[in-house]
Design a protein around this motif. Structure first.
Motif, short mmCIF file in Angstrom:
data_model
loop_
_atom_site.label_atom_id
_atom_site.label_comp_id
_atom_site.label_asym_id
_atom_site.label_seq_id
_atom_site.Cartn_x
_atom_site.Cartn_y
_atom_site.Cartn_z
N ALA A 1 0.84 -1.20 0.00
CA ALA A 1 0.00 0.00 0.00
C ALA A 1 0.87 1.24 0.00
O ALA A 1 1.86 1.32 0.70
N GLU A 2 0.48 2.21 -0.81
CA GLU A 2 1.17 3.50 -0.81
C GLU A 2 0.50 4.37 0.23
O GLU A 2 -0.72 4.53 0.25
N VAL A 3 1.29 4.93 1.12
CA VAL A 3 0.76 5.73 2.21
C VAL A 3 0.97 7.20 1.89
O VAL A 3 2.07 7.63 1.58
N SER A 4 -0.12 7.97 1.92
CA SER A 4 -0.01 9.38 1.58
C SER A 4 -0.42 10.30 2.72
O SER A 4 -0.44 11.50 2.54
N SER A 5 -0.74 9.75 3.87
CA SER A 5 -1.10 10.59 5.00
C SER A 5 -0.86 9.85 6.31
O SER A 5 -0.72 8.63 6.33
N GLU B 1 -3.69 3.46 9.83
CA GLU B 1 -4.61 2.39 9.43
C GLU B 1 -3.86 1.15 8.97
O GLU B 1 -4.22 0.03 9.35
N VAL B 2 -2.80 1.33 8.18
CA VAL B 2 -1.99 0.19 7.72
C VAL B 2 -1.38 -0.53 8.91
O VAL B 2 -1.44 -1.76 9.01
N LEU B 3 -0.79 0.23 9.84
CA LEU B 3 -0.13 -0.38 10.99
C LEU B 3 -1.12 -1.08 11.91
O LEU B 3 -0.83 -2.16 12.44
N ARG B 4 -2.29 -0.49 12.10
CA ARG B 4 -3.31 -1.15 12.93
C ARG B 4 -3.81 -2.44 12.29
O ARG B 4 -4.02 -3.44 12.97
#
Length: 67
Positions: A2-6, A12-15
């Motif tokens: 996933a590309e993280v932009s915020s 959310e990704v880490l959770r």
């Protein structure tokens, strides 16, 4: 991956990967992340960039704990 932009997307990704608020906060300033999952490591790198100032770090804490 996933590309993280915020900051919110990073959290959310880490959770979703099962990390707790404490794990997120305690690792956000590390230069080496003790995780084998490449997505988690890359997300922490992105989160470090998002939290490059004290004010941004405070925003992360507020977001994690709904302040």
């Amino acid at each position: 991956m996933a590309e993280v932009s915020s900051m919110k997307q990073a959290v959310e990704v880490l959770r979703k990967k099962g990390l707790s608020n404490r794990e997120i906060l305690s690792n956000v300033d590390n230069s080496h992340f003790p995780f084998e999952d490449e997505e988690v490591v890359m997300t922490f790198i992105d989160l470090q960039i998002e939290c490059s100032s004290d004010q941004d770090f405070d925003k992360l804490v507020a977001y994690l704990y709904d302040f």
